[in-house]
Write a protein that holds these residues in place. Structure first.
Motif, PDB file in Angstrom:
ATOM      1  N   UNK A  64      28.589  50.279  32.715  1.00  0.00           N
ATOM      2  CA  UNK A  64      27.223  51.100  32.609  1.00  0.00           C
ATOM      3  C   UNK A  64      25.995  50.617  33.851  1.00  0.00           C
ATOM      4  N   UNK A  65      25.498  51.872  34.111  1.00  0.00           N
ATOM      5  CA  UNK A  65      24.123  50.899  34.789  1.00  0.00           C
ATOM      6  C   UNK A  65      23.386  50.138  34.511  1.00  0.00           C
ATOM      7  N   UNK A  66      23.181  49.043  34.802  1.00  0.00           N
ATOM      8  CA  UNK A  66      22.259  47.527  34.493  1.00  0.00           C
ATOM      9  C   UNK A  66      21.771  46.864  35.779  1.00  0.00           C
ATOM     10  N   UNK A  67      21.339  45.451  35.543  1.00  0.00           N
ATOM     11  CA  UNK A  67      20.750  44.749  35.970  1.00  0.00           C
ATOM     12  C   UNK A  67      21.242  44.566  37.416  1.00  0.00           C
ATOM     13  N   UNK A  68      23.166  44.029  36.495  1.00  0.00           N
ATOM     14  CA  UNK A  68      24.237  43.915  37.649  1.00  0.00           C
ATOM     15  C   UNK A  68      25.397  44.240  37.329  1.00  0.00           C
ATOM     16  N   UNK A  69      26.208  44.748  38.263  1.00  0.00           N
ATOM     17  CA  UNK A  69      27.022  45.832  37.579  1.00  0.00           C
ATOM     18  C   UNK A  69      28.779  44.941  38.715  1.00  0.00           C
ATOM     19  N   UNK A  70      29.541  44.642  37.846  1.00  0.00           N
ATOM     20  CA  UNK A  70      30.640  43.546  38.233  1.00  0.00           C
ATOM     21  C   UNK A  70      31.727  44.499  38.758  1.00  0.00           C
ATOM     22  N   UNK A  71      32.940  44.443  39.610  1.00  0.00           N
ATOM     23  CA  UNK A  71      34.139  45.265  40.398  1.00  0.00           C
ATOM     24  C   UNK A  71      35.034  45.462  39.229  1.00  0.00           C
ATOM     25  N   UNK A  72      35.940  45.988  39.551  1.00  0.00           N
ATOM     26  CA  UNK A  72      37.263  46.847  38.662  1.00  0.00           C
ATOM     27  C   UNK A  72      38.090  45.358  38.861  1.00  0.00           C
ATOM     28  N   UNK A  73      38.347  44.178  40.125  1.00  0.00           N
ATOM     29  CA  UNK A  73      39.529  44.123  39.824  1.00  0.00           C
ATOM     30  C   UNK A  73      38.816  43.131  40.158  1.00  0.00           C
ATOM     31  N   UNK A  74      39.696  41.353  39.491  1.00  0.00           N
ATOM     32  CA  UNK A  74      39.517  40.037  40.367  1.00  0.00           C
ATOM     33  C   UNK A  74      41.009  39.358  40.396  1.00  0.00           C
ATOM     34  N   UNK A  75      40.453  38.357  41.408  1.00  0.00           N
ATOM     35  CA  UNK A  75      41.833  36.984  40.789  1.00  0.00           C
ATOM     36  C   UNK A  75      41.274  35.897  41.109  1.00  0.00           C
ATOM     37  N   UNK A  76      42.136  35.085  40.025  1.00  0.00           N
ATOM     38  CA  UNK A  76      43.034  33.709  39.701  1.00  0.00           C
ATOM     39  C   UNK A  76      43.805  32.803  40.487  1.00  0.00           C
ATOM     40  N   UNK A  77      43.482  32.239  40.477  1.00  0.00           N
ATOM     41  CA  UNK A  77      44.182  30.812  40.209  1.00  0.00           C
ATOM     42  C   UNK A  77      44.132  30.001  39.033  1.00  0.00           C
ATOM     43  N   UNK A  78      44.990  29.668  38.377  1.00  0.00           N
ATOM     44  CA  UNK A  78      45.051  28.638  37.288  1.00  0.00           C
ATOM     45  C   UNK A  78      45.836  27.905  37.291  1.00  0.00           C
ATOM     46  N   UNK A  79      46.049  26.659  36.295  1.00  0.00           N
ATOM     47  CA  UNK A  79      46.207  25.631  35.859  1.00  0.00           C
ATOM     48  C   UNK A  79      46.200  25.151  33.979  1.00  0.00           C
ATOM     49  N   UNK A  80      47.044  24.931  34.060  1.00  0.00           N
ATOM     50  CA  UNK A  80      47.432  23.966  32.603  1.00  0.00           C
ATOM     51  C   UNK A  80      48.533  23.383  32.034  1.00  0.00           C
ATOM     52  N   UNK A  81      48.175  22.715  30.492  1.00  0.00           N
ATOM     53  CA  UNK A  81      49.365  22.586  30.029  1.00  0.00           C
ATOM     54  C   UNK A  81      49.522  22.333  28.875  1.00  0.00           C
TER      55      UNK A  81
END
Length: 224
Positions: A147-164
């Motif tokens: 939507x056209x709002x205060x901020x607009x984000x892109x359609x892709x992202x890239x994460x690194x992850x760690x967990x247990x």
């Protein structure tokens, strides 16, 4: 010598699905909850009338996730895991001018298609439990309508992850609770906003930001 043999037989009877980890691959599914966070980098932009906007995430709302599981056994301790799924979430954002105290708000929704690839290292099994650590990468694609709002984000992202997590061996399946921390590496902020040319307040807020990155904490319950 009879007593140790009897003890081993008794211990074997207490183990559910003792040969499950010897299979070359596993299939399953999972569902869970996650919390989205977003970090803004400000550039100090000041409007002609002296306003300087700052952005922050006001509070945290739990999102919902669903995943499939495809796991390949590499050896007795390591496995390669692919857990495609969807993450549905939202962020409550607050924009505030330092001098006047003027405040604007936005609810930023997201629907990510995620493609996590992880390396899993599991410890030695003890009875019906086997703890593990996991780490990898997670490409993500936001398929929600922008939507056209205060901020607009892109359609892709890239994460690194760690967990247990921990594999719990039940009579007919494995229950696997897992906690994972995901750090976004991409700038998801859309800075080019010609759609805000006729809205000076929203345009000023967008111009006050140079970067935005995502973070997630994900709690998932897998069933294999």
């Amino acid at each position: 010598m009879a007593q140790p043999a009897y003890a081993r037989r008794l211990n074997d009877k207490l183990e559910n699905r003792p040969y499950a980890d010897l299979r070359p691959w596993h299939l399953g599914f999972g569902f869970g909850f996650h919390v989205d966070d977003i970090r803004f980098t400000h550039n100090g932009f000041i409007t002609d009338d002296g306003m300087q906007w700052r952005a922050d995430q006001a509070n945290y709302q739990p999102g919902f996730s669903v995943n499939g599981v495809l796991e390949f056994r590499l050896n007795n301790y390591f496995s390669l895991r692919f857990t495609p799924g969807m993450y549905f979430g939202s962020r409550d954002l607050t924009f505030r001018d330092w001098d006047s105290g003027a405040t604007e708000r936005q609810n930023l929704k997201s629907s990510y298609v995620v493609l996590p690839f992880d390396i899993k290292y599991a410890a030695q099994r003890v009875r019906n439990a086997r703890p593990y650590v996991v780490g990898g990468i997670m490409p993500a694609f936001d398929v929600s309508k922008k939507r056209s709002d205060f901020i607009k984000t892109g359609s892709s992202d890239f994460f690194v992850s760690i967990g247990f997590g921990c594999d719990f061996y039940l009579p007919y399946f494995k229950l696997i609770p897992e906690l994972k921390f995901c750090l976004g590496l991409s700038n998801i902020l859309t800075s080019d906003r010609p759609d805000l040319a006729d809205d000076p307040t929203r345009f000023a807020i967008t111009q006050s930001l140079s970067k935005a990155t995502s973070k997630m904490v994900v709690l998932t319950f897998y069933f294999e």
